[in-house]
Design a protein around this motif. Structure first.
Motif, mmCIF file in Angstrom:
data_model
loop_
_atom_site.group_PDB
_atom_site.id
_atom_site.type_symbol
_atom_site.label_atom_id
_atom_site.label_comp_id
_atom_site.label_asym_id
_atom_site.label_seq_id
_atom_site.Cartn_x
_atom_site.Cartn_y
_atom_site.Cartn_z
ATOM 1 N N TYR A 77 1.002 -1.205 -0.099
ATOM 2 C CA TYR A 77 -0.066 -0.008 -0.069
ATOM 3 C C TYR A 77 0.896 1.105 -0.036
ATOM 4 C CZ TYR A 77 -3.613 -3.306 1.187
ATOM 5 O OH TYR A 77 -4.245 -4.469 1.110
ATOM 6 N N VAL B 289 3.612 -5.807 1.121
ATOM 7 C CA VAL B 289 2.852 -6.900 2.016
ATOM 8 C C VAL B 289 3.206 -8.383 1.400
ATOM 9 C CG1 VAL B 289 0.826 -7.406 3.039
ATOM 10 C CG2 VAL B 289 1.313 -4.964 2.559
ATOM 11 N N PRO C 112 -1.290 -15.375 10.328
ATOM 12 C CA PRO C 112 -1.621 -14.685 11.241
ATOM 13 C C PRO C 112 -2.232 -13.339 11.052
ATOM 14 C CG PRO C 112 0.650 -14.540 11.017
ATOM 15 C CD PRO C 112 0.065 -15.828 10.226
ATOM 16 N N ASN C 113 -2.975 -12.639 11.763
ATOM 17 C CA ASN C 113 -3.528 -11.143 11.580
ATOM 18 C C ASN C 113 -2.179 -10.213 10.975
ATOM 19 O OD1 ASN C 113 -5.415 -9.329 11.680
ATOM 20 N ND2 ASN C 113 -5.556 -9.023 13.724
ATOM 21 N N GLY C 114 -2.544 -9.583 9.992
ATOM 22 C CA GLY C 114 -1.826 -8.694 9.410
ATOM 23 C C GLY C 114 -0.708 -9.406 8.504
ATOM 24 N N ALA C 115 -1.042 -10.760 8.178
ATOM 25 C CA ALA C 115 0.055 -11.412 7.238
ATOM 26 C C ALA C 115 -0.273 -11.002 5.947
ATOM 27 C CB ALA C 115 -0.320 -12.820 7.340
ATOM 28 N N GLY C 116 -1.225 -10.417 5.458
ATOM 29 C CA GLY C 116 -1.677 -9.998 4.190
ATOM 30 C C GLY C 116 -2.687 -10.650 3.497
ATOM 31 N N LYS C 117 -3.543 -11.412 4.235
ATOM 32 C CA LYS C 117 -4.355 -12.458 3.787
ATOM 33 C C LYS C 117 -5.232 -11.600 2.810
ATOM 34 C CE LYS C 117 -5.544 -14.058 7.641
ATOM 35 N NZ LYS C 117 -4.732 -13.137 8.475
ATOM 36 N N SER C 118 -5.827 -10.622 3.437
ATOM 37 C CA SER C 118 -7.031 -9.797 2.644
ATOM 38 C C SER C 118 -6.379 -9.268 1.510
ATOM 39 C CB SER C 118 -7.413 -8.717 3.632
ATOM 40 O OG SER C 118 -8.115 -9.547 4.903
ATOM 41 N N THR C 119 -5.074 -8.646 1.585
ATOM 42 C CA THR C 119 -4.274 -8.101 0.556
ATOM 43 C C THR C 119 -4.243 -9.270 -0.695
ATOM 44 O OG1 THR C 119 -3.153 -7.146 2.110
ATOM 45 C CG2 THR C 119 -2.155 -6.832 -0.097
ATOM 46 N N GLN D 234 -14.297 -9.139 4.003
ATOM 47 C CA GLN D 234 -14.187 -9.211 5.507
ATOM 48 C C GLN D 234 -15.199 -8.569 6.288
ATOM 49 O OE1 GLN D 234 -10.105 -9.033 6.620
ATOM 50 N NE2 GLN D 234 -10.434 -8.407 8.640
HETATM 51 N N1 ADP Z 1 -5.677 0.001 2.965
HETATM 52 C C1 ADP Z 1 -4.323 0.000 3.830
HETATM 53 N N2 ADP Z 1 -3.335 0.964 3.620
HETATM 54 C C2 ADP Z 1 -2.297 0.762 4.162
HETATM 55 N N3 ADP Z 1 -1.690 -0.424 4.659
HETATM 56 C C3 ADP Z 1 -2.733 -1.272 4.678
HETATM 57 C C4 ADP Z 1 -4.045 -1.408 4.330
HETATM 58 N N4 ADP Z 1 -4.728 -2.390 4.437
HETATM 59 C C5 ADP Z 1 -3.875 -3.342 4.997
HETATM 60 N N5 ADP Z 1 -2.664 -2.758 5.222
HETATM 61 C C6 ADP Z 1 -1.520 -3.317 5.849
HETATM 62 O O1 ADP Z 1 -1.024 -4.350 5.151
HETATM 63 C C7 ADP Z 1 -0.673 -5.552 5.897
HETATM 64 C C8 ADP Z 1 -1.702 -6.870 5.594
HETATM 65 O O2 ADP Z 1 -2.741 -6.502 5.990
HETATM 66 P P1 ADP Z 1 -4.213 -7.441 5.557
HETATM 67 O O3 ADP Z 1 -3.884 -8.081 4.012
HETATM 68 O O4 ADP Z 1 -5.274 -6.770 5.826
HETATM 69 O O5 ADP Z 1 -3.932 -8.729 6.564
HETATM 70 P P2 ADP Z 1 -4.774 -9.886 6.956
HETATM 71 O O6 ADP Z 1 -5.863 -10.031 6.229
HETATM 72 O O7 ADP Z 1 -3.763 -10.978 7.146
HETATM 73 O O8 ADP Z 1 -4.763 -9.551 8.425
HETATM 74 C C9 ADP Z 1 -0.817 -5.134 7.338
HETATM 75 O O9 ADP Z 1 0.396 -4.806 7.881
HETATM 76 C C10 ADP Z 1 -1.796 -3.871 7.208
HETATM 77 O O10 ADP Z 1 -1.447 -2.839 8.117
#
Ligand code: ADP
Ligand code: MG
Lengths: 266, 292
Positions: free
Chosen positions: A36, A42, A61-68, A109
């Protein structure tokens, strides 16, 4: 598993999504690097493949980048490097609307129904990009059949439904375009164990109805019990991938990523 | 008693007008999180255009709507595409206040330059007529303004509820990412939404000017009460704004009996304070407003 020949049925007549070409994987993310803004990457060279009629589960884990990962797949985030293939076709440069037409549907999510609209309006919006009325009617009947709650609560405001019911409406809405692959982001988040079990059953139902699933979960053990293939995401790459059952059986993985011994609740 | 009935009826008519004036303001916020300070300046601009149209052509000022409604829609789409989209998403709401403040000043300055600061009043053939209603004498212009508000809000309701565009707009308001994911072009929807909000200002400004003297800086008098209405109603909720407008319009009209016009005006700010203290998400927007 990845080399298995696709067994998907011929597309229904009048289907607006492109016919399946018979590529080995319905969705491939190859060497994806994404992040981002100017923040650190990420995803650092991630590769994931989703074969037909398969539930692939990505845990981490939380913050690993799954949603990304799912954002890159559905076109909400453009990767810095790597390619996205849907059924063998490169869609890397497509935006979310085109990806939808290419056969990718993304369920976000948390709650993502339109809360001040009825279940009916939500479902119809799922087919927003489909112009053929007969096809919309056919898909509506299909999702009502697959998710009984949709028909039962047809005229209720979606925001008034319970968390589990809302998830089912979201699933149904995503299936209105007859996607090749649905991307599910933590569908069990915020649900009690019983509802979670029901939601995972629905995911199996979706697969059995012919849609491949890329599932992302923090609730790793429960998700791997449902999935066919498991992947563990660590430091922006795939740490390990294989049949979900093997991942579950691996004691080292259990300790590191699945929150301890097999019978512990996560 | 008849004073009470008279005030109640005038309050209802006023509430309807407020509902129309506030509907656009809450729409901008709902679709884009934009605080459109210039909304009331556009109201006054529409009023001047109606006045100009009537004095030049000798026709009824309401006919100017045929020109101003489409014109304002196009200007709204243009403003959104050219200016609002350039604001960074992270600071959009804050920066939109500054940007639209500047637009309000520009409109006010232009009006002063073109039409001078002289107070104007639109002349209607039925301008001094009134009709008896439940024992009260009600000016015809107020009834026509109310009818205009009801028609415009009815049209807005039909657009939002019954058209594909309205569905897409409401979906975008309620969950932008989910709207994108069902294939809605949320940028286009946002610009049309802005245009729609400005189109309500064309009708609202004309309705407002039916029973008021206009001058270029009049918009400062309106923006406060309108902001109060949309906060009380729940930011982004059109029905919420309409209900809040009606309640506050009637309260203001009734409070004029004991307090006089100047003090009755404070009802908006009292309602605003109370709302921010006990229910910051607004009284009628409820769940929808909480999602912002
Ligand atoms: N819109 C965004 N802008 C900046 N950083 C982001 C954004 N969304 C997620 N991140 C960062 O990207 C990393 C991965 O996030 P995310 O994919 O949501 O993780 P997960 O779904 O595994 O919990 C995290 O460090 C988060 O802080
Ligand atoms: Mg996530």
């Amino acid at each position: 598993m990845a080399s298995e020949q696709p067994t998907s049925p011929a597309p229904e007549p009048g289907s607006e999504t492109a016919p399946r070409t018979g590529a080995a994987n319905l969705l491939e993310l190859n060497g994806i690097e994404a992040g981002y803004g100017r923040a650190a990457l990420v995803l650092r060279g991630l590769t994931v493949k989703v074969p037909p009629r398969t539930i692939v589960c990505l845990v981490g884990p939380n913050g690993a980048g799954k949603s990304t990962v799912l954002r890159v797949a559905s076109g909400m985030l453009t990767p810095r490097a790597g390619e996205v293939l849907v059924d063998g076709v490169d869609v890397t440069r497509q935006g979310p609307q085109e990806r939808l037409a290419s056969g990718l549907a993304h369920v976000l999510q948390g709650h993502s129904v339109f809360p001040e609209m009825t279940v009916e309006e939500n479902i119809r919006l799922g087919a927003y990009s489909v112009k053929d009325r007969a096809l919309v009617a056919e898909r509506t009947a299909f999702v009502k059949d697959l998710f009984p709650v949709v028909g039962e609560r047809w005229t209720s405001l979606a925001g008034l439904l319970s968390g589990g019911q809302q998830k089912q409406v979201e699933f149904a809405r995503s299936l209105m375009v007859d996607p090749k692959v649905v991307l599910l982001d933590e569908p069990s988040m915020g649900l009690d164990p019983k509802t979670t079990a029901a939601v995972f059953e629905q995911i199996v139902t979706m697969r059995d109805a012919g849609t491949a699933v890329l599932l992302v979960e923090q609730n790793a053990r429960r998700a791997l019990e449902t999935a066919d293939i498991g992947c563990v995401l660590d430091l922006g790459r795939l740490h390990i991938t294989g049949p979900a059952a093997d991942l579950l059986a691996d004691p080292e993985l259990s300790a590191l990523y699945l929150g301890g011994r097999p019978h512990e609740r996560t | 008693m008849s004073l009470f009935v008279q005030s109640l009826i005038l309050g209802i008519l006023l509430g309807g007008l407020y509902a129309l004036l506030a509907s656009g303001l809450t729409l901008y916020f709902g679709v884009m999180r934009v605080v459109q300070i210039a909304h009331s300046a556009f109201l006054i601009l529409a009023a001047y255009l109606a006045w100009f149209f009537a004095t030049r052509t000798g026709l009824d000022a309401l006919l100017s709507l045929v020109i101003t409604v489409p014109l304002f829609f196009v200007v709204g789409v243009g403003l959104q595409r050219l200016l609002i989209t350039r604001l960074k998403p992270a600071t959009l709401t804050m920066m939109s206040v500054l940007l639209t403040f500047a637009i309000a000043l520009i409109i006010e300055g232009m009006l002063g330059f073109v039409f001078t600061g002289v107070q104007r009043r639109i002349h209607f053939s039925y301008g001094s007529a009134s009709v008896p209603l439940f024992g009260a004498e009600v000016p015809v212009v107020k009834l026509v303004a109310f009818a205009l508000a009801v028609l415009a809000l009815g049209a807005l309701w039909l657009i939002l509820k019954k058209t594909g565009f309205g569905q897409a707009l409401r979906a975008t308001i309620q969950n932008k990412e989910a709207a994108q994911l069902v294939g809605i072009n949320t940028d286009r929807v946002a610009s049309y939404g802005f245009g729609l909000g400005l189109a309500t200002a064309a009708v609202g400004g004309t309705a407002l000017a039916m029973d008021a003297t206009i001058y270029p800086s009049l918009h400062w008098h309106w923006i406060g009460p309108l902001m109060a209405i949309i906060v009380v109603g729940g930011l982004g909720s059109v029905p919420g704004a309409a209900i809040a407008a009606m309640v506050l319009g009637i309260s203001q009209s009734l409070l004029q009996i004991p307090l006089g016009t100047t003090w009755a005006q404070t009802v908006f700010y009292v309602a605003l304070f109370v709302t921010l203290m006990v229910r910051p998400q607004g009284f009628f927007g409820g769940r929808l407003a909480q999602r912002f």
